[in-house]
Design a protein around this motif. Structure first.
Motif, mmCIF file in Angstrom:
data_model
loop_
_atom_site.group_PDB
_atom_site.id
_atom_site.type_symbol
_atom_site.label_atom_id
_atom_site.label_comp_id
_atom_site.label_asym_id
_atom_site.label_seq_id
_atom_site.Cartn_x
_atom_site.Cartn_y
_atom_site.Cartn_z
ATOM 1 N N PRO A 1 -7.381 8.840 -1.995
ATOM 2 C CA PRO A 1 -8.440 8.484 -1.045
ATOM 3 C C PRO A 1 -8.613 6.980 -0.881
ATOM 4 O O PRO A 1 -8.780 6.485 0.238
ATOM 5 C CB PRO A 1 -9.688 9.135 -1.655
ATOM 6 C CG PRO A 1 -9.168 10.274 -2.448
ATOM 7 C CD PRO A 1 -7.870 9.792 -3.010
ATOM 8 N N MET A 2 -8.576 6.233 -1.980
ATOM 9 C CA MET A 2 -8.746 4.782 -1.881
ATOM 10 C C MET A 2 -7.571 4.135 -1.154
ATOM 11 O O MET A 2 -7.758 3.249 -0.313
ATOM 12 C CB MET A 2 -8.905 4.175 -3.275
ATOM 13 C CG MET A 2 -10.267 4.406 -3.899
ATOM 14 S SD MET A 2 -10.506 3.425 -5.401
ATOM 15 C CE MET A 2 -12.209 3.862 -5.810
ATOM 16 N N LEU A 3 -6.358 4.570 -1.467
ATOM 17 C CA LEU A 3 -5.187 3.958 -0.839
ATOM 18 C C LEU A 3 -5.102 4.307 0.644
ATOM 19 O O LEU A 3 -4.797 3.446 1.482
ATOM 20 C CB LEU A 3 -3.918 4.402 -1.572
ATOM 21 C CG LEU A 3 -3.757 3.843 -2.990
ATOM 22 C CD1 LEU A 3 -2.585 4.505 -3.706
ATOM 23 C CD2 LEU A 3 -3.564 2.328 -2.957
ATOM 24 N N ILE B 1 0.842 -1.203 0.000
ATOM 25 C CA ILE B 1 0.000 0.000 0.000
ATOM 26 C C ILE B 1 0.874 1.249 0.000
ATOM 27 O O ILE B 1 0.642 2.194 -0.765
ATOM 28 C CB ILE B 1 -0.950 0.003 1.213
ATOM 29 C CG1 ILE B 1 -1.969 -1.130 1.100
ATOM 30 C CG2 ILE B 1 -1.679 1.345 1.317
ATOM 31 C CD1 ILE B 1 -2.875 -1.265 2.309
ATOM 32 N N CYS B 2 1.899 1.253 0.849
ATOM 33 C CA CYS B 2 2.798 2.415 0.909
ATOM 34 C C CYS B 2 3.563 2.589 -0.401
ATOM 35 O O CYS B 2 3.793 3.716 -0.855
ATOM 36 C CB CYS B 2 3.767 2.262 2.080
ATOM 37 S SG CYS B 2 2.976 2.374 3.697
ATOM 38 N N ALA B 3 3.959 1.473 -1.019
ATOM 39 C CA ALA B 3 4.636 1.558 -2.315
ATOM 40 C C ALA B 3 3.705 2.134 -3.373
ATOM 41 O O ALA B 3 4.118 2.955 -4.208
ATOM 42 C CB ALA B 3 5.132 0.173 -2.736
ATOM 43 N N ALA B 4 2.431 1.724 -3.336
ATOM 44 C CA ALA B 4 1.461 2.252 -4.299
ATOM 45 C C ALA B 4 1.249 3.749 -4.099
ATOM 46 O O ALA B 4 1.141 4.511 -5.071
ATOM 47 C CB ALA B 4 0.137 1.502 -4.166
ATOM 48 N N ILE B 5 1.184 4.191 -2.841
ATOM 49 C CA ILE B 5 1.061 5.625 -2.559
ATOM 50 C C ILE B 5 2.258 6.381 -3.130
ATOM 51 O O ILE B 5 2.117 7.436 -3.761
ATOM 52 C CB ILE B 5 0.939 5.862 -1.040
ATOM 53 C CG1 ILE B 5 -0.410 5.352 -0.522
ATOM 54 C CG2 ILE B 5 1.098 7.347 -0.706
ATOM 55 C CD1 ILE B 5 -0.545 5.391 0.990
#
Length: 419
Positions: free
Chosen positions: A332-334, A226-230
């Motif tokens: 917002p989704m992440l 999740i943090c990588a995607a952000i």
């Protein structure tokens, strides 16, 4: 009870308006940094200008990466309203200092201070999440995203008008005055919110739900993804910033007002799309949210790849508008996923914002480097590839999330039979 609920809603509304005005003040200078730095140092070569533009854009992100978790922890300890006031006041102070800076180096230093001491978005997000409940958290996050988008929409247009009619110093002083007014309004009227948030959270979730969402109960690999995607999301979003003004000039947009209008089309699209994404976030499953983000990542890859073929301003504006419609969903989704699994404390929000700032920093520097080495065409192609990487990251997140859900279900069945 109704009175207290109304107070909470009023506080969120005031926060929305204050963040809108603050972001508008900050974004008044957003697209114009390369032009302003060239005015301060007319002897800069093209590569020097790209380097310092990237550095000035990236400076606040570099220090915010380190300070965001600290401010989040202090917010948990002393109250998030205090952190909101600190952030807006620090922004007002640094804008004054930038207004009277006469060298590129001094502007760079004050931008470093701005990032370390301000952090309005992170402070506002932590405050708003504490006021909300899990049932409406997605709408709250997208609402704040829409205020940021609205500020990003209005700010460059106002900035272009101020620069055309007055000068850059007037622009920064206007931003500082606006932030001082917002600080005063927040100090006088903003609800502290901590007790309301704690009570609402307990009623909505219960103790067991809070334990399930604690960081200790969540696999580190999914949190890391999740943090990588952000981070990747923000790198791709911010890469065009450091060279966009020069790119627009190349295809015929050399007027500040025109540049501000084109720059704002993305903010307009985010403003339009975020309320719709907010309604959707709270109604679909986590897997469906990730699947939607994969589709939007592929759409963004195509749109950024097409940017290199923009030969007129209208086509460029339409592409940026379509890009903004997609961008409204990502953060917002992440952040909603992060808060569902890792908790809603200011420390967690600050932790997520640190990764967002890492992405901003990487985007500003990466955009300047890509434009310098590859040209504008190569830079847009690189952003398209980043969105493909983001899609792969989200696909991995779906895989590990489903495996985690399956293993959790098996463990629950085993505990049932043990009883």
């Amino acid at each position: 009870m109704m009175t207290k609920l109304l107070t909470t809603r009023q506080s969120l509304l005031l926060l929305w308006g204050g963040q809108f005005m603050t972001m508008a003040s900050l974004e008044m200078s957003g697209p114009f940094w390369p032009v302003y730095l060239r005015e301060l140092s007319p002897l800069f070569s093209g590569q020097q200008l790209l380097f310092w533009s990237g550095a000035v854009y990236a400076a606040p992100m570099a220090t915010a990466i380190l300070s965001a978790p600290l401010w989040g922890w202090l917010g948990d300890r002393y109250g998030h309203k205090l952190m909101v006031l600190r952030a807006v006041l620090a922004l007002a102070a640094t804008q004054i200092m930038i207004a009277y800076s006469q060298t590129v180096e001094s502007i760079f230093l004050w931008r470093l201070v701005q990032g370390g001491c301000a952090g309005v978005i992170a402070a506002s997000m932590a405050y708003a999440v504490m006021l909300g409940t899990p049932a409406n958290r997605g709408q709250i996050l997208t609402s704040l995203q829409s205020s940021t988008a609205a500020g990003s929409l209005i700010g460059p247009i106002i900035g272009g008008v101020i620069i055309t009619q007055l000068d850059y110093q007037s622009l920064f002083l206007s931003a500082s005055i606006c932030c001082l007014v917002i600080t005063l309004l927040f100090a006088l009227f903003l609800n502290s919110g901590d007790q309301v948030a704690t009570r609402d959270s307990q009623k909505s979730c219960g103790n067991s739900s809070m334990q399930e969402n604690s960081p200790a109960g969540f696999p580190w690999l999914i949190t890391a993804l999740i943090c990588a995607a952000i981070t990747i999301t923000q790198i791709a979003k911010m890469m065009p910033q450091s060279y966009f003004a020069l790119f627009v000039e190349q295809i015929g947009g050399d007027q500040p007002i025109l540049l501000g209008l084109i720059f704002s089309t993305t903010g307009l699209a985010i403003l339009i799309s975020t309320p719709l994404w907010g309604l959707l976030i709270d109604r679909i499953s986590q897997t469906a949210s990730l699947g939607l983000l994969i589709f939007l990542s592929l759409a963004c890859a195509a749109l950024l790849w097409l940017h290199q073929y923009a030969t007129d301003l209208i086509r460029l504006a339409l592409m940026r508008f379509a890009w903004g419609l997609c961008l409204g969903a990502f953060l917002p989704m992440l952040f909603n996923l992060l808060s569902q699994f890792a908790g809603t404390s200011g420390r967690i929000i600050g932790f997520g914002n640190s990764f967002s700032k890492v992405g901003n920093l990487g985007g500003y520097l990466g955009g300047a480097l890509a434009a310098s080495l590859l040209g504008f065409t190569g830079a847009f192609q690189a952003i398209g590839l980043l969105y493909l990487l983001l899609a792969a990251c989200l696909l991995a997140l779906i895989f590990f999330h489903q495996n985690h859900a399956a293993s959790t279900s098996v463990n629950n069945i085993e505990r049932f039979w043990d009883v």
